[in-house]
Design a protein around this motif. Structure first.
Motif, PDB file in Angstrom:
ATOM      1  N   MET A   1       0.853  -1.176  -0.003  1.00 18.52           N
ATOM      2  CA  MET A   1      -0.107  -0.260   0.100  1.00 18.52           C
ATOM      3  C   MET A   1       0.965   1.218   0.068  1.00 18.52           C
ATOM      4  O   MET A   1       1.948   1.500   0.766  1.00 18.52           O
ATOM      5  CB  MET A   1      -1.003  -0.253   1.292  1.00 18.52           C
ATOM      6  N   ARG A   2       0.659   2.294  -1.034  1.00 22.01           N
ATOM      7  CA  ARG A   2       1.390   3.386  -0.793  1.00 22.01           C
ATOM      8  C   ARG A   2       0.569   4.617  -0.249  1.00 22.01           C
ATOM      9  O   ARG A   2      -0.698   4.495  -0.452  1.00 22.01           O
ATOM     10  CB  ARG A   2       1.670   3.797  -2.372  1.00 22.01           C
ATOM     11  N   LYS A   3       1.253   5.307   0.357  1.00 25.55           N
ATOM     12  CA  LYS A   3       0.624   6.453   1.072  1.00 25.55           C
ATOM     13  C   LYS A   3       1.320   7.979   0.376  1.00 25.55           C
ATOM     14  O   LYS A   3       2.396   7.837   0.275  1.00 25.55           O
ATOM     15  CB  LYS A   3       1.123   6.454   2.535  1.00 25.55           C
ATOM     16  N   LYS A   4       0.567   8.913   0.525  1.00 19.76           N
ATOM     17  CA  LYS A   4       0.738  10.121   0.021  1.00 19.76           C
ATOM     18  C   LYS A   4       1.362  10.754   0.990  1.00 19.76           C
ATOM     19  O   LYS A   4       0.875  10.733   2.329  1.00 19.76           O
ATOM     20  CB  LYS A   4      -0.540  10.872  -0.445  1.00 19.76           C
ATOM     21  N   VAL A   5       2.736  11.574   1.067  1.00 16.62           N
ATOM     22  CA  VAL A   5       3.299  12.260   1.897  1.00 16.62           C
ATOM     23  C   VAL A   5       3.699  13.417   1.262  1.00 16.62           C
ATOM     24  O   VAL A   5       4.011  13.895   0.339  1.00 16.62           O
ATOM     25  CB  VAL A   5       4.746  11.510   2.291  1.00 16.62           C
ATOM     26  N   ILE A   6       3.888  14.526   2.453  1.00 14.35           N
ATOM     27  CA  ILE A   6       4.192  15.756   1.970  1.00 14.35           C
ATOM     28  C   ILE A   6       5.641  16.139   2.477  1.00 14.35           C
ATOM     29  O   ILE A   6       6.191  15.731   3.635  1.00 14.35           O
ATOM     30  CB  ILE A   6       3.272  16.952   2.877  1.00 14.35           C
ATOM     31  N   LEU A   7       6.323  16.912   1.618  1.00 10.20           N
ATOM     32  CA  LEU A   7       7.545  17.354   1.768  1.00 10.20           C
ATOM     33  C   LEU A   7       8.040  18.499   2.060  1.00 10.20           C
ATOM     34  O   LEU A   7       7.145  19.446   1.305  1.00 10.20           O
ATOM     35  CB  LEU A   7       8.741  16.695   0.615  1.00 10.20           C
ATOM     36  N   ALA A   8       8.817  18.839   3.298  1.00  9.01           N
ATOM     37  CA  ALA A   8       8.808  20.190   3.628  1.00  9.01           C
ATOM     38  C   ALA A   8      10.332  20.595   3.673  1.00  9.01           C
ATOM     39  O   ALA A   8      10.923  19.655   3.595  1.00  9.01           O
ATOM     40  CB  ALA A   8       8.220  20.419   5.151  1.00  9.01           C
ATOM     41  N   CYS A   9      10.590  21.854   3.337  1.00  5.38           N
ATOM     42  CA  CYS A   9      11.960  22.280   3.565  1.00  5.38           C
ATOM     43  C   CYS A   9      12.640  22.302   4.601  1.00  5.38           C
ATOM     44  O   CYS A   9      11.938  22.804   5.606  1.00  5.38           O
ATOM     45  CB  CYS A   9      11.916  23.827   2.499  1.00  5.38           C
TER      46      CYS A   9
END
Length: 49
Positions: A1-9
């Protein structure tokens, strides 16, 4: 199962990118070197909660 992740600077904490991550193979937080539009440089972006 793939999960959406957010990348932050890591420098300005701007949330610039989103990507998909396979949780079965990668349990630790994702770190990718990407371009930050606010800082105007390539810098490491880390996965946020």
């Amino acid at each position: 199962m793939r999960k959406k992740v957010i990348l932050a600077c890591t420098q300005c904490n701007g949330r610039n990118y989103s990507t998909m991550k396979n949780q079965a193979t990668n349990s630790e937080r994702l770190e990718v070197k990407k371009f930050c539009k606010a800082c105007n440089i390539h810098i490491v972006h880390k996965e946020t909660k």
